[in-house]
Design a protein around this motif. Structure first.
Motif, PDB file in Angstrom:
ATOM      1  N   ILE A  29       0.622  -0.735   0.277  1.00  0.00           N
ATOM      2  CA  ILE A  29       0.038   0.054  -0.363  1.00  0.00           C
ATOM      3  C   ILE A  29       0.750   0.393  -0.033  1.00  0.00           C
ATOM      4  CG2 ILE A  29      -1.970   1.231   0.952  1.00  0.00           C
ATOM      5  CD1 ILE A  29      -2.012  -1.672   2.390  1.00  0.00           C
ATOM      6  N   HIS A  30       0.507   2.217  -0.922  1.00  0.00           N
ATOM      7  CA  HIS A  30       1.677   4.142  -0.778  1.00  0.00           C
ATOM      8  C   HIS A  30      -0.024   4.763  -0.498  1.00  0.00           C
ATOM      9  CE1 HIS A  30       1.232   4.273  -5.236  1.00  0.00           C
ATOM     10  NE2 HIS A  30       1.354   5.127  -4.672  1.00  0.00           N
ATOM     11  N   THR A  31       0.538   6.448   0.659  1.00  0.00           N
ATOM     12  CA  THR A  31      -0.473   6.845  -0.197  1.00  0.00           C
ATOM     13  C   THR A  31      -0.448   7.291  -1.747  1.00  0.00           C
ATOM     14  OG1 THR A  31      -0.507   6.901   2.607  1.00  0.00           O
ATOM     15  CG2 THR A  31      -1.820   8.787   1.634  1.00  0.00           C
ATOM     16  N   PRO A  32      -1.784   7.896  -2.196  1.00  0.00           N
ATOM     17  CA  PRO A  32      -1.285   8.135  -3.016  1.00  0.00           C
ATOM     18  C   PRO A  32      -1.139   9.811  -3.049  1.00  0.00           C
ATOM     19  CG  PRO A  32      -4.025   7.556  -3.040  1.00  0.00           C
ATOM     20  CD  PRO A  32      -2.798   7.492  -2.252  1.00  0.00           C
ATOM     21  N   ASN A  33      -0.082  10.021  -4.296  1.00  0.00           N
ATOM     22  CA  ASN A  33       0.152  11.580  -4.218  1.00  0.00           C
ATOM     23  C   ASN A  33      -0.016  12.015  -5.118  1.00  0.00           C
ATOM     24  OD1 ASN A  33       2.836  11.826  -2.926  1.00  0.00           O
ATOM     25  ND2 ASN A  33       3.699  10.296  -4.186  1.00  0.00           N
ATOM     26  N   VAL A  34      -1.316  12.996  -4.565  1.00  0.00           N
ATOM     27  CA  VAL A  34      -2.202  13.824  -5.252  1.00  0.00           C
ATOM     28  C   VAL A  34      -1.398  15.665  -5.839  1.00  0.00           C
ATOM     29  CG1 VAL A  34      -4.180  14.873  -5.393  1.00  0.00           C
ATOM     30  CG2 VAL A  34      -4.295  13.069  -5.221  1.00  0.00           C
ATOM     31  N   VAL A  35      -2.015  15.706  -7.426  1.00  0.00           N
ATOM     32  CA  VAL A  35      -1.173  16.585  -7.263  1.00  0.00           C
ATOM     33  C   VAL A  35      -2.304  17.910  -7.982  1.00  0.00           C
ATOM     34  CG1 VAL A  35       0.460  19.181  -8.933  1.00  0.00           C
ATOM     35  CG2 VAL A  35       1.537  16.736  -8.260  1.00  0.00           C
ATOM     36  N   VAL A  36      -2.865  19.217  -6.943  1.00  0.00           N
ATOM     37  CA  VAL A  36      -4.000  19.516  -7.713  1.00  0.00           C
ATOM     38  C   VAL A  36      -2.733  21.496  -8.256  1.00  0.00           C
ATOM     39  CG1 VAL A  36      -5.164  21.823  -6.686  1.00  0.00           C
ATOM     40  CG2 VAL A  36      -5.968  19.322  -6.263  1.00  0.00           C
ATOM     41  N   VAL A  37      -3.526  21.266  -9.667  1.00  0.00           N
ATOM     42  CA  VAL A  37      -3.011  22.610 -10.235  1.00  0.00           C
ATOM     43  C   VAL A  37      -3.940  23.727 -10.494  1.00  0.00           C
ATOM     44  CG1 VAL A  37      -1.772  23.662 -12.225  1.00  0.00           C
ATOM     45  CG2 VAL A  37      -0.855  21.553 -11.547  1.00  0.00           C
ATOM     46  N   ASP A  38      -4.287  24.903  -9.619  1.00  0.00           N
ATOM     47  CA  ASP A  38      -5.148  25.438  -9.800  1.00  0.00           C
ATOM     48  C   ASP A  38      -4.789  26.732  -9.121  1.00  0.00           C
ATOM     49  OD1 ASP A  38      -8.026  26.840  -9.292  1.00  0.00           O
ATOM     50  OD2 ASP A  38      -8.474  25.175  -9.115  1.00  0.00           O
ATOM     51  N   PRO A  39      -4.617  27.965  -9.234  1.00  0.00           N
ATOM     52  CA  PRO A  39      -5.019  28.982  -8.163  1.00  0.00           C
ATOM     53  C   PRO A  39      -6.089  29.243  -8.018  1.00  0.00           C
ATOM     54  CG  PRO A  39      -5.823  29.850 -11.050  1.00  0.00           C
ATOM     55  CD  PRO A  39      -5.707  28.607 -10.920  1.00  0.00           C
ATOM     56  N   LEU A  59      -6.197  28.359 -15.895  1.00  0.00           N
ATOM     57  CA  LEU A  59      -5.066  29.110 -15.036  1.00  0.00           C
ATOM     58  C   LEU A  59      -4.336  30.633 -15.505  1.00  0.00           C
ATOM     59  CD1 LEU A  59      -2.986  25.303 -15.284  1.00  0.00           C
ATOM     60  CD2 LEU A  59      -4.551  25.907 -13.613  1.00  0.00           C
ATOM     61  N   ASP A  60      -3.839  30.611 -13.963  1.00  0.00           N
ATOM     62  CA  ASP A  60      -2.690  31.985 -14.406  1.00  0.00           C
ATOM     63  C   ASP A  60      -2.402  32.684 -15.893  1.00  0.00           C
ATOM     64  OD1 ASP A  60      -4.952  33.441 -12.461  1.00  0.00           O
ATOM     65  OD2 ASP A  60      -2.968  33.398 -10.640  1.00  0.00           O
ATOM     66  N   ASP A  61      -1.341  31.690 -15.768  1.00  0.00           N
ATOM     67  CA  ASP A  61      -0.387  31.615 -16.631  1.00  0.00           C
ATOM     68  C   ASP A  61      -0.691  30.642 -18.598  1.00  0.00           C
ATOM     69  OD1 ASP A  61      -0.082  29.104 -15.353  1.00  0.00           O
ATOM     70  OD2 ASP A  61       2.178  29.175 -15.444  1.00  0.00           O
ATOM     71  N   MET A  62      -1.713  29.526 -17.868  1.00  0.00           N
ATOM     72  CA  MET A  62      -1.472  29.208 -19.314  1.00  0.00           C
ATOM     73  C   MET A  62      -3.333  28.386 -19.234  1.00  0.00           C
ATOM     74  SD  MET A  62       0.118  26.003 -18.565  1.00  0.00           S
ATOM     75  CE  MET A  62       2.032  26.665 -18.294  1.00  0.00           C
ATOM     76  N   SER A  63      -3.969  28.316 -20.620  1.00  0.00           N
ATOM     77  CA  SER A  63      -5.036  27.106 -20.543  1.00  0.00           C
ATOM     78  C   SER A  63      -5.116  25.485 -19.556  1.00  0.00           C
ATOM     79  CB  SER A  63      -6.444  27.284 -21.488  1.00  0.00           C
ATOM     80  OG  SER A  63      -5.635  26.083 -21.844  1.00  0.00           O
ATOM     81  N   GLY A  64      -5.435  25.720 -19.060  1.00  0.00           N
ATOM     82  CA  GLY A  64      -5.260  23.779 -18.340  1.00  0.00           C
ATOM     83  C   GLY A  64      -5.454  22.697 -18.872  1.00  0.00           C
ATOM     84  N   LEU A  65      -6.154  23.067 -20.432  1.00  0.00           N
ATOM     85  CA  LEU A  65      -6.457  21.774 -21.547  1.00  0.00           C
ATOM     86  C   LEU A  65      -4.881  21.703 -22.072  1.00  0.00           C
ATOM     87  CD1 LEU A  65      -9.614  22.737 -23.336  1.00  0.00           C
ATOM     88  CD2 LEU A  65      -8.853  20.544 -21.812  1.00  0.00           C
ATOM     89  N   ASP A  66      -4.056  23.356 -21.900  1.00  0.00           N
ATOM     90  CA  ASP A  66      -2.570  23.797 -22.436  1.00  0.00           C
ATOM     91  C   ASP A  66      -1.462  23.403 -21.395  1.00  0.00           C
ATOM     92  OD1 ASP A  66      -3.309  24.768 -24.845  1.00  0.00           O
ATOM     93  OD2 ASP A  66      -3.150  26.952 -24.560  1.00  0.00           O
TER      94      ASP A  66
END
Length: 173
Positions: A9-19, A65-72
């Motif tokens: 088991i490992h604890t999931p690493n989650v990254v949120v990219v959001d201003p 996002l502040d510097d680009m679109s999320g899709l980009d």
């Protein structure tokens, strides 16, 4: 997450990219409980820098996002992940979701065309994240609250950390 081959088991690493971090209170509470490791980044540039340094199970990317679109950002992230696969020894799948304020903007098909696995609507709950990671009920129960609390559960860039501390001082004063 439970590794299918090693049954560890490992604890999931989650990254949120959001201003706007305010839509992730449930995930922050789960990080404090030790259910996930949560990494918050406010711009696409900061998110891509983290992609080079950390193994990630789930990316939650704001549509704007502040510097680009999320899709980009998703396209750049997928390109980065494809080119770094040759040197990646862990080989774990990194799932990517576009997160929006309004259902259908961007639409699921548009998100998948740009490389996202899924689209989600804010606020994001821990159960929605576990479903997105395709965790079984047994895997969810194995990651118990309080596990790994000694480790860093919530990371912010230094500048963001200083801003959070300053905000806390202002609120207390």
């Amino acid at each position: 997450m439970v590794s299918k081959s090693a049954k560890t088991i490992h604890t999931p690493n989650v990254v949120v990219v959001d201003p706007r971090f305010d839509a992730y209170h449930d995930l922050a509470a789960s990080a404090r409980e030790g259910r996930i490791h949560l990494h918050l980044r406010s711009s696409g540039e900061e998110g891509l820098a983290l992609a080079s340094r950390r193994s990630v199970d789930a990316w939650l990317v704001a549509a704007d996002l502040d510097d680009m679109s999320g899709l980009d950002f998703v396209e750049l992230l997928r390109h980065h992940l494809e080119t770094s696969k040759a040197t990646d020894t862990e080989g774990g799948e990194q799932r990517v979701a576009i997160v929006s304020e309004v259902p259908g903007k961007p639409g699921h098909w548009e998100a998948t065309e740009h490389g996202a696995d899924h689209s989600m609507v804010k606020p994001i709950s821990i159960s929605a994240l576990e479903e997105f990671l395709e965790m079984t009920p047994a895997e969810r129960e194995m990651i118990l609250p309080g596990r790994d609390l000694a480790r860093s559960i919530l990371t912010l860039p230094v500048s963001m950390g200083a801003a959070v501390v300053a905000l806390a001082v202002v609120m207390l004063g």
